[in-house]
Design an enzyme around this catalytic site. Structure first.
Site, short mmCIF file in Angstrom:
data_model
loop_
_atom_site.label_atom_id
_atom_site.label_comp_id
_atom_site.label_asym_id
_atom_site.label_seq_id
_atom_site.Cartn_x
_atom_site.Cartn_y
_atom_site.Cartn_z
N LYS A 164 -13.43 -0.73 5.07
CA LYS A 164 -13.91 -1.56 3.96
C LYS A 164 -15.01 -2.52 4.40
CE LYS A 164 -10.81 0.09 1.04
NZ LYS A 164 -9.96 0.93 1.92
N ASP A 195 -0.94 -5.49 9.49
CA ASP A 195 -1.94 -4.54 9.04
C ASP A 195 -3.13 -5.32 8.47
OD1 ASP A 195 -3.42 -2.43 8.09
OD2 ASP A 195 -1.94 -1.76 6.63
N TRP A 199 0.86 -1.18 0.00
CA TRP A 199 0.00 0.00 0.00
C TRP A 199 0.90 1.24 0.00
CZ3 TRP A 199 -1.89 2.61 4.94
CH2 TRP A 199 -2.86 3.58 4.65
#
Length: 392
Positions: free
Chosen positions: A242, A207, A127
């Site tokens: 999300k 993460d 990311w």
């Protein structure tokens, strides 16, 4: 003073959003921005969230400060979904609320640095904001290859990085639905990863931003839990943006697992609270309060899980359709069927990405990352044909 500032390059994805908005073609396709879309191209508010928000309107009696730790009811309600039945691991895990998963990652890396982490190892590609946060904190870091060219995880590189890291060094991993590749580790991979952490004594920072979007809430937490069952300490960054559709409300959590509870955890969180206080003072409440209401209500939990299942099923159908197409020009689409979550990376050049945009109205990141949720049964054939045209 302002004349001393150097211009910074605009965020590439934000620039892509503007380009897509300015495109007047009716059949344009947006595969850039990282949000879920329905088969009709919408990014809706979950029905369970709407119901929880209505209850907040009806019952919330104060907007007073919560403190830097945020809504602990929210933090604790999430824990069984992340860590399993023994959510605190015998009192070894504690958490706090953060502004989104980004805030959780930032806090994890800042606290690791304060605790004496001398270097961080991170798989690439990753990311993009991971590298920006690392740079802003001025951390020393090294990269290792996350992905093989055939669309599978480069486990050898992962294990080599962990085994080569020392006790004062950290390794950043994605818990599931890897961004940007969609390439996840198998159960056997996670077992080997956990063993490697035990061998080296390196510090795991995991993460977890997409739990539930791969194979299910339990399945997507299995790798994280496998590692935590073996190591004495870890940091976990978590996002609800999300899997609850709370993008703009910035809902996340940061968890610490210590070798033992008590004073060690209390000290860790006295430092985490101080860092949070200096960074954002305290996190936004609204989205976390809605999640807390959902997870404390059996009917709302069932509704949320059903909506999440529908999201995951649709993305799986898109991946299966892409994989069934085989190749499009020089691009092999079959690996996408075995990948997970919102994202995958296609082996295309920046020039080919530009051609897709200019000739066909297909918008995607210059890295080749696509958001598979931007594809529908109405536009997927157009995308495959466009890809074949520019890469054939």
């Amino acid at each position: 003073m302002l004349n001393r500032l150097a211009p910074q390059s605009p965020d590439a994805l934000l620039a892509l959003i503007k380009l897509h908005a300015a495109d007047e073609r009716a059949d344009k396709v947006d595969l850039g921005v990282g949000v879920y879309r329905t088969g009709q191209g919408a990014t809706p508010v979950f029905g369970a969230i709407k119901a929880a928000e209505q209850r907040l309107v009806d019952t919330q009696d104060s907007k007073s400060y919560l403190g830097p730790e945020g809504d602990m009811g929210f933090v604790n309600a999430l824990m069984p979904y992340i860590f399993g039945e023994d959510a605190t691991m015998g009192g070894r895990i504690q958490g706090m609320q953060t502004p989104g998963g980004t805030g959780a990652v930032r806090l994890a890396l800042a606290l690791a640095s304060k605790a004496g982490m001398t270097r961080l190892y991170m798989g690439t590609p990753s990311w993009p904001n991971h590298a920006q946060i690392i740079g802003d904190l001025d951390l020393e870091w090294s990269a290792f290859d996350h992905a093989n060219p055939d669309g599978t995880a480069n486990l050898d590189a992962v294990l080599a990085a962990i085994r080569g890291a020392g006790p004062d060094e950290g390794v950043l991993l994605h818990g599931c639905c890897h961004n940007p590749t969609g390439i996840d580790y198998s159960a056997d991979d996670w077992a080997a990863i956990g063993d490697a952490f035990v061998e080296s004594g390196a510090f795991p920072i995991i993460d977890t931003a997409y739990q539930g979007l791969g194979h299910g809430m339990e399945e997507d937490a299995a790798g994280l839990r496998s590692v935590l069952a073996k190591v004495p300490e870890a940091f976990i960054a978590y996002s609800c943006d999300k899997n609850f559709g709370l993008y703009r409300d910035r809902v996340g959590a940061f968890y610490v697992m210590a070798a033992e509870g008590g004073d060690v955890l209390d000290t860790a969180f006295s430092n985490a609270n101080a860092l949070a206080r200096a960074s954002w003072s305290m996190p936004p409440d609204h989205g976390a309060a809605a999640v807390r209401m959902i997870l404390r209500d059996r009917d709302l939990t069932a509704q949320w899980q059903d909506e999440l299942d529908q999201m995951r099923t649709r993305m799986r159908q898109v991946r299966e359709r892409l994989a069934a197409a085989g190749t499009a020009g020089s691009v092999d689409l079959t690996p996408l069927g075995g990948q997970n979550g919102l994202f995958s990376v296609l082996p295309v050049s920046k020039e080919q990405v530009a051609a897709l945009r200019d000739k066909h109205g297909v918008y995607m990141a210059g890295s080749g990352r696509i958001n598979v949720a931007g594809l529908t049964m109405d536009n997927i054939d157009k995308f495959i044909d466009a890809l074949a045209d520019v890469t054939g």
